[in-house]
Write a protein that holds these residues in place. Structure first.
Motif, PDB file in Angstrom:
ATOM      1  N   GLY A  66       0.799  -1.223   0.000  1.00 42.81           N
ATOM      2  CA  GLY A  66       0.000   0.000   0.000  1.00 42.81           C
ATOM      3  C   GLY A  66       0.826   1.264   0.000  1.00 42.81           C
ATOM      4  O   GLY A  66       0.284   2.360  -0.137  1.00 42.81           O
ATOM      5  N   GLY A  67       2.154   1.103   0.152  1.00 41.16           N
ATOM      6  CA  GLY A  67       3.032   2.264   0.185  1.00 41.16           C
ATOM      7  C   GLY A  67       3.829   2.412  -1.087  1.00 41.16           C
ATOM      8  O   GLY A  67       3.286   2.708  -2.147  1.00 41.16           O
ATOM      9  N   SER A  68       5.134   2.145  -0.999  1.00 40.51           N
ATOM     10  CA  SER A  68       6.014   2.378  -2.149  1.00 40.51           C
ATOM     11  C   SER A  68       5.724   1.463  -3.326  1.00 40.51           C
ATOM     12  O   SER A  68       6.079   1.778  -4.464  1.00 40.51           O
ATOM     13  CB  SER A  68       7.483   2.215  -1.707  1.00 40.51           C
ATOM     14  OG  SER A  68       7.703   0.918  -1.172  1.00 40.51           O
ATOM     15  N   GLY A  69       5.071   0.323  -3.085  1.00 40.77           N
ATOM     16  CA  GLY A  69       4.794  -0.598  -4.183  1.00 40.77           C
ATOM     17  C   GLY A  69       3.456  -0.393  -4.855  1.00 40.77           C
ATOM     18  O   GLY A  69       3.098  -1.136  -5.776  1.00 40.77           O
ATOM     19  N   ALA A  70       2.696   0.606  -4.415  1.00 39.91           N
ATOM     20  CA  ALA A  70       1.358   0.826  -4.959  1.00 39.91           C
ATOM     21  C   ALA A  70       1.399   1.558  -6.302  1.00 39.91           C
ATOM     22  O   ALA A  70       2.369   2.248  -6.624  1.00 39.91           O
ATOM     23  CB  ALA A  70       0.510   1.607  -3.963  1.00 39.91           C
ATOM     24  N   VAL A  71       0.333   1.425  -7.062  1.00 38.62           N
ATOM     25  CA  VAL A  71       0.182   2.074  -8.368  1.00 38.62           C
ATOM     26  C   VAL A  71      -0.399   3.475  -8.173  1.00 38.62           C
ATOM     27  O   VAL A  71      -1.348   3.659  -7.414  1.00 38.62           O
ATOM     28  CB  VAL A  71      -0.777   1.249  -9.258  1.00 38.62           C
ATOM     29  CG1 VAL A  71      -1.061   1.955 -10.572  1.00 38.62           C
ATOM     30  CG2 VAL A  71      -0.212  -0.131  -9.516  1.00 38.62           C
ATOM     31  N   THR A  72       0.162   4.468  -8.824  1.00 41.28           N
ATOM     32  CA  THR A  72      -0.408   5.811  -8.769  1.00 41.28           C
ATOM     33  C   THR A  72      -1.578   5.921  -9.744  1.00 41.28           C
ATOM     34  O   THR A  72      -1.758   5.070 -10.628  1.00 41.28           O
ATOM     35  CB  THR A  72       0.638   6.874  -9.129  1.00 41.28           C
ATOM     36  OG1 THR A  72       1.009   6.704 -10.512  1.00 41.28           O
ATOM     37  CG2 THR A  72       1.879   6.759  -8.250  1.00 41.28           C
ATOM     38  N   ALA A  73      -2.370   6.978  -9.605  1.00 37.32           N
ATOM     39  CA  ALA A  73      -3.492   7.198 -10.517  1.00 37.32           C
ATOM     40  C   ALA A  73      -3.010   7.340 -11.957  1.00 37.32           C
ATOM     41  O   ALA A  73      -3.643   6.837 -12.897  1.00 37.32           O
ATOM     42  CB  ALA A  73      -4.270   8.448 -10.088  1.00 37.32           C
TER      43      ALA A  73
END
Length: 216
Positions: free
Chosen positions: A114-121
C-alpha cells in the motif's frame, strides 16, 4: 495578546489550522471525502462516540470545511466543496514529503503493497489504457454504486476469498479500497498474490484517485 496590525487576519487563518490540529478531525474529513454521511454513519465508520463525532463536525463546519443539512431527525455532513478535497490531498502530500517519520509510519501501516509498491493514478490510467490491468473495487456495493473508477468491477472485500477464482491470471489486478490510509487493499493484494496472480494496490484508494482524476 497580539499587537501587530495584521493580527485579526492571522487569527482567522489560524482557525483552519486549529480545525486540522486533531487526528480525529482529519480522519472525519477523509471519510467525508468519500461522500455525504450522517453523524451516526461517521461515528460508526470512524469508531468514535456519537457525541464526540458531532462536536468535531461542528468545529470543521465553523472553519468552513464541511456543510450540514437536516433530514428529519438526522444531520447529514459533507465536504463544503471539491476545493476542500484537493486541499486535503495537497496537505497530506506536503506532510509526507517533508516528514520522514510520517513516510515511515505510512509504509509500516500499509506495508509495501500500500506504500512504495502501490500504483499511482497516473500509472493506473496508463495500464488500463493499454489493457494491462483489471481494476477491482473492494468497497461495499453501495459505495461502488455511488461512484467508482471507470471500468472497475465490484468485489467487496468480504467476498474476495470466495470470488478469487473470477480474477484473471494473465494480467495485473489493481485493487483499491476507500481512503488514503485504508489497509483493506494491501491485505487483499497479499491474498491475491498468494494465489500466483499479479496484484497491486491503487495508492491512496478511491479518495486519492478522485482527487487526482475526477469524480468517477
Amino acid at each position: 495578546m497580539t499587537d501587530f496590525p495584521e493580527a485579526p487576519i492571522y487569527e482567522h487563518l489560524a482557525r483552519v489550522g486549529k480545525a486540522l490540529a486533531a487526528p480525529v478531525r482529519l480522519r472525519l474529513l477523509d471519510l467525508l471525502d468519500q461522500g455525504e454521511c450522517t453523524v451516526e454513519e461517521l461515528a460508526r465508520r470512524g469508531g468514535l462516540p456519537l457525541k464526540n463525532t458531532s462536536s468535531h463536525l461542528q468545529q470543521l463546519r465553523a472553519a468552513g470545511l464541511v456543510t450540514s443539512r437536516r433530514e428529519g431527525t438526522r444531520m447529514h455532513y459533507a465536504l463544503r466543496d471539491d476545493e476542500v478535497s484537493r486541499f486535503l490531498g495537497h496537505f497530506q502530500d506536503f506532510a509526507e514529503q517533508r516528514m520522514g517519520d510520517l513516510r515511515e509510519e505510512v509504509e509500516r501501516h500499509l506495508g509495501q503493497e500500500g506504500g512504495s509498491g502501490a500504483v499511482t493514478a497516473e500509472e493506473l490510467a496508463e495500464l488500463v489504457g493499454r489493457g494491462a490491468a483489471v481494476v477491482v473495487d473492494l468497497r461495499s456495493a453501495r459505495e461502488f454504486a455511488e461512484g467508482h473508477v471507470p471500468g472497475a468491477i465490484s468485489v467487496p472485500s468480504r467476498e474476495l476469498e470466495e470470488r478469487i477464482a473470477e480474477l484473471p491470471w494473465d494480467t495485473t489486478i489493481v485493487a483499491y479500497c476507500q481512503g488514503p490510509y485504508c489497509v483493506v487493499s494491501p491485505r487483499a493484494v497479499r491474498l491475491v498474490n498468494a494465489t500466483g496472480r499479479r496484484a497491486r494496490s491503487l495508492r491512496g484508494g478511491y479518495v486519492r484517485w478522485k482527487r487526482e482524476r475526477g469524480t468517477g
